[in-house]
Design an enzyme around this catalytic site. Sequence first.
Site, PDB file in Angstrom:
ATOM      1  CE  LYS A  41      27.473 -56.188  21.452  1.00 15.57           C
ATOM      2  NZ  LYS A  41      28.788 -56.703  21.838  1.00 15.57           N
ATOM      3  NE  ARG A 138      36.677 -55.758  22.721  1.00 14.24           N
ATOM      4  CZ  ARG A 138      35.568 -56.189  22.122  1.00 14.24           C
ATOM      5  NH1 ARG A 138      35.303 -55.826  20.871  1.00 14.24           N
ATOM      6  NH2 ARG A 138      34.720 -56.987  22.738  1.00 14.24           N
ATOM      7  CE1 TYR A 258      23.866 -33.879  -4.840  1.00 19.04           C
ATOM      8  CE2 TYR A 258      23.356 -35.895  -3.639  1.00 19.04           C
ATOM      9  CZ  TYR A 258      23.130 -34.539  -3.874  1.00 19.04           C
ATOM     10  OH  TYR A 258      22.200 -33.874  -3.148  1.00 19.04           O
ATOM     11  CG  MET A 306      20.993 -37.209   3.703  1.00 20.48           C
ATOM     12  SD  MET A 306      20.829 -35.517   4.294  1.00 20.48           S
ATOM     13  CE  MET A 306      22.439 -34.840   3.954  1.00 20.48           C
TER      14      MET A 306
HETATM   15  C1  PLP Z   1      28.790 -58.083  21.447  1.00 20.10           C
HETATM   16  C2  PLP Z   1      29.297 -59.103  22.380  1.00 20.10           C
HETATM   17  C3  PLP Z   1      28.748 -60.400  22.390  1.00 20.10           C
HETATM   18  C4  PLP Z   1      27.802 -60.893  21.316  1.00 20.10           C
HETATM   19  O1  PLP Z   1      28.577 -61.202  20.188  1.00 20.10           O
HETATM   20  P1  PLP Z   1      27.891 -61.689  18.815  1.00 20.10           P
HETATM   21  O2  PLP Z   1      29.050 -61.940  17.915  1.00 20.10           O
HETATM   22  O3  PLP Z   1      27.031 -60.567  18.355  1.00 20.10           O
HETATM   23  O4  PLP Z   1      27.119 -62.904  19.116  1.00 20.10           O
HETATM   24  C5  PLP Z   1      29.160 -61.276  23.380  1.00 20.10           C
HETATM   25  N1  PLP Z   1      30.074 -60.885  24.307  1.00 20.10           N
HETATM   26  C6  PLP Z   1      30.658 -59.667  24.310  1.00 20.10           C
HETATM   27  C7  PLP Z   1      31.662 -59.322  25.326  1.00 20.10           C
HETATM   28  C8  PLP Z   1      30.291 -58.740  23.339  1.00 20.10           C
HETATM   29  O5  PLP Z   1      30.870 -57.542  23.320  1.00 20.10           O
END
Ligand code: PLP
Length: 364
Positions: A41, A138, A258, A306
């Site tokens: 992801k 969640r 800044y 920036m």
């Molecule tokens: C992002 C995620 C992972 C991977 O977790 P890491 O800590 O990056 O290894 C695995 N399962 C779910 C549901 C996630 O959201």
Amino acid sequence: MTEPTPIGHGGRLTIDLAALRANWRILAKAAECPETAAVIKADAYGSGIARAAPALWAEGCRTFFVAHLSEGLSARRALPDAVIYVLNGFPPGTARAYRDADLRPVLGSRDEVAEWAAANREAGRRPAALHVDTGMNRLGFAVPEALALAGDPVMAEAGFDLLMSHLVSAEVEHDPLTDRQAAAFARVRAAYPGLRASLANSSGDFLASCRADLARPGYALYGGNPRPGHDNPMRPVMRLEAGILQVREVEAGATAGYNARWTAREPRRLATLSLGYADGFPRASTGRGEAVVGGVRCPFVGNVSMDLIILDVTEAPREALFRGAPATLIGDGLDLETVGRNAGTIGYEILTGLGRRYERVYRD
Ligand SMILES: *Cc1c(COP(=O)(O)O)cnc(C)c1O
């Protein structure tokens, strides 16, 4: 690397695909699961899904996880034959898009299951994953709900082929919550005997209680330390360098950046780097960040701007200070955890926030 950074880019991000592949192997071994997937992801945690995903495939990884449909479509382009799950489920009305791209949504509510099951009844069964929430509150079915639904015909129609849950604090050693989650997950697993099961993220990979059929590491693949407080077993994958634009000598009393947030107490030598918060390098690193120049760690001074960062390079060797000379912001001992800590955040956010305007170099 000692080459000057390229003209036209503030910084260079070097992605070591050989290290990425080696890390997948290390995690596959540590996890002791029949299969190890890869979480890709957020553009493969900033490494670039188009290059990272095929590298992992070449190493033998066959199952991948993304967060969104759009990421699933990118993943499918890079991985024509892989199994791809979409962690955030599927938004109303998108079943067709998932089916067309052969993506498997991770379902965690009755509404999602009902809509996926309806699409399966109409157009033929396509698999999905069942998400059960064992403590995060969640995403996913609460444990009692998942247990109650086990015999429900709609669950069969949804075509589940994987049962998963996500760990709350696997990186915290001996956190009792992890064992409670593993126990709850085992109860649900017993109620869904036909499904493969997946619990471990990167840190969970190193915990015997989190073993199942499929491991799901993300962060550690990209070099993050899955075991904070222990030596990092992973190889670094990401390296970030920026070029020095100017070097100047300042007198005691001079200020930098800044709002004049830093004042020289004595004569100092400063270098200006061609990267800033618009490159994804957090402004919160102001006063705490560091870069390595000529083998020496140099502190940031003044506000991160920036497109620019000012370094105090007084301690760096003079020959390392020239126009175009590289400074390392990730790498050379500055690991993701340190960079995250210096910005009041975690390495995950550093990786996934890396900007789009770097020159990207892939090594293999
Ligand atoms: C992002 C995620 C992972 C991977 O977790 P890491 O800590 O990056 O290894 C695995 N399962 C779910 C549901 C996630 O959201």
